[in-house]
Design an enzyme around this catalytic site. Sequence first.
Site, PDB file in Angstrom:
ATOM      1  N   GLU A  13     -55.655  41.721  -4.433  1.00 52.95           N
ATOM      2  CA  GLU A  13     -56.505  42.494  -5.342  1.00 52.95           C
ATOM      3  C   GLU A  13     -57.964  42.484  -4.884  1.00 52.95           C
ATOM      4  OE1 GLU A  13     -55.121  44.448  -7.264  1.00 52.95           O
ATOM      5  OE2 GLU A  13     -53.119  43.549  -7.251  1.00 52.95           O
ATOM      6  N   HIS A  47     -62.518  47.628  -0.986  1.00 51.16           N
ATOM      7  CA  HIS A  47     -62.389  49.064  -0.714  1.00 51.16           C
ATOM      8  C   HIS A  47     -63.317  49.859  -1.633  1.00 51.16           C
ATOM      9  CE1 HIS A  47     -59.360  52.590   0.040  1.00 51.16           C
ATOM     10  NE2 HIS A  47     -60.429  52.684   0.819  1.00 51.16           N
TER      11      HIS A  47
END
Length: 684
Positions: A475, A481
Amino acid sequence: MRTPLLLAAVSLCAQAQTANPFFAEWKTPHGVPPFADIRDEHFLPAFKEGMARHRAEIEAIATSPDAPTFANTVEALERSGQLLERVSLVFGALSGAETNPKLQAVNRELAPLRAAHYDAINLDPRLWRRVKAVWENRTGLDKEQLRLLEDRRRGFLRAGADLDEAGKVRMRALNAELSRLGVQFGDRMLKATKDFKLVVTRPEDLAGLPQGVRDAAARGGTWVFTLDGPSIWPFLQYADNRDLRRQLLTGYLERCRAGETDTRELASRMASLRVQKAKLLGYPTWADYILEENMARTPAGAYGLLKPVWEASLAKAREERAELQAAMAKELPAAKLESWDWRYYQEKVRRAKYDLDEAALKPYFSLDSVRGGAFGLATRLYGITFTEVKDVPVYHPEVRVFEVKEKDGRHLGLLYTDYHPRPGKRGGAWCGSLRPGRDRHAVPAITTNVANLSRPAGDAPALLTPDEVRTLFHEFGHALHGLFYAGQYRGLGGAPRDFVELPSQIMENWAMEPEVLRTYARHWKTGEVIPAALGDRIKKSRTFGEGFATTEYMAAALLDMDWHTLADDAPRDADAFEKASMEKWGLLPEIPLRYRTAFFNHIWGGGNGYSAGYYAYIWSAVLDSDAFLAFKEKGNLYDPATAQAFRTKVLEKGQTADPAQLYRDFRGRDPRVEALLRKRGLKS
C-alpha cells in the site's frame, strides 16, 4: 422582489452553509479536511450543493458562445466540480475506514443521485459536440494536452454520448440500478463480515495458538475470533482444534448467503445489467468493455496471461497437497486433507523444512519498525523523507500523519496511515486520496494507507506477520505513486487497472530481501537486528507455499473473468455458475476460493471496481517481477540510476502516456512472464 419569507429561507440556507465545513475555506495545516468539524449530517447537503455548482459550471461550458477550444472546453471540464470532488474524497475515506449507519444511509440515498449527475454530464449532446470539435481541430497541443483530450473524448463515447435518445434513457436507468445494487452489496457484506464471531470458552481449545494471537482475541474470560484478517488467518494457521478451524473457515466461506445479508441475487443481477450496458455500447461482453482501457485490451489477452500461470500454479499446488497430506497422515492416518487443514499443515511443513516459525518472526516486525523500513527504503531509493506531524486533523485517534519532503526540503505531500481493524472499517487494505496531486505539484497530494493489520496485544506493540509486512509495503507503493505524480491534470493522475499495481507490488520485492530486512527488522524488546541466519531462511523459503497462494488468487481472477465474459443477460444461479466455473478450471477442492461470488466485493461492491479486472494483480506481478530484475541486474537493490528512472518514467507519469510505452521507456523492452514464474518457484 423577494418576500420576507423568501429572504428568511435564503438566510437560513446561508446559515446552514456557513455551519457546514465543506462550504468554507479549510484553514488547517496543509489544507487537510477539518475532521473534527465534519458531521454525518453535513455530507448530503454538501453533495447536493457540490452537484449544483458542478451543474452550473457545466452549463457555462455547454452554452459558451465562444468557439470550442482546449482551454474553454476540455480544460474547463477538468477544472470543474472541485467542491463535489472535495466532498466525495472525504466521504469515500470515511465510508471505507470509519462508516456507521448514518453514512451508509447517506450512501444509499446518494448513489442514484450521483449516477444521474454524471449521466447528465456524459450524455449532454452540447458538451459532446464541443469535445468533438476540439478533437477535430487538435493542432498545437502538447503531448499531455492531447492525452487529456483523447481521454475525455473516449470517456464520453464509453459513457454513451453517441447513443440515440432511447439509448441514453436506458443508459441512465442501468447506471442508476447498478449504483444502487453496488451499495447494497457492500453494506450486506460489511454486516455479514462483522456479525460473525467464533467464541472460544475453553483454554484447551486455544492449543497451538501463539500467545499474541490469544491475547488479541481475549474478551474477559472468553476468546473471540472474527473474519478480520489478523484474527482468522493465524487461527487457521496455528489452532490445533480441527473442528474450530472448520467452523471459522466455514463462517468465512458461507457469509453473505442467507437472510438479510444474502448477496447472491445482487451479484447475478449486476452481471446481467453489465451485459446489457456493454451491448448497448456495442461491446459483446462487459469484459470487452472494461479491458479496452487496460493493457490486456481484450478478454483473450487477459486469459492468455492467466492460463499459463494457472497451469503452473495448479501443478505446484498438487505437489504441495501431496506433501501436506503426508504430513497430516503422521498425526491422523485415516483423515483426508480439507480446506481448513491446508494452512495448519503448511505451517508445520514450513517449520520442518526451513526451521522457520512465522510466529518467531513477528517480534522482529513491530508496526513502527516496518513502517520505518518502508520509509527508509523510499529515502534510499528516491531521497524523500517522512516526518510525523501532530497538528493535523485526523478522522480517528489511531490515524497518524506524515509530511513527505523532497531531498532538498520541498513539501511533496502528506501520508495518512490507518492500520488496524475496527467495526466500521471494511476488510482488506487500500490506498486512498484526500486530495489528488495536480498542477505539477503546485497542489500536492494527500494520500491514505488503510489496512486491517494485527493490533497490539498484551504488553507488546503491534507485531506483524510476513504477509502483513508485505501488505504495508504494497500500500505504501500505491501512496508513492500518488505522491510522485507530476502531471498537470488530475484526470491523468491514475493508471489502468492492470498497470496500477506495478508501483505497489514492486515494493513487496524489497520487503523480505535480507539486505533490506537488516535495516528495519529489530526485536521489539531487545532492539536486536534480525539474525542473518533467520533472514537467509526467509529467503530460502520464499517460494514455499506459492502453489497454494497463486492458485487461490488465480481462481478468484478466473471467476471474475468468467462472470464478465457472459454474452447474454439471462439470470444466473450464483452458486451453480461458480461451481461450473471452478470445475471447468479444475480448482482443487482443498483450496477454497479466496473470494466467492457472494463476498467478492472487489467486483460487485460499488461502481465497477475490479470487475473484469481482478486479474490485474497477476498482470502487474509480471511487470513488478521483471522491473525488480532491473535493480538485481545492476547488483545493487538501491541502484540510484535505476530508481531515478523508475520514478521519472513510471511513478511520476500517471496516465500521461500509454502504460506499455511507459514500461518500455523504463525497461528498454516489454516485460517477460518468466521472471514471475521463476520468482514464485513455478518454473525452474
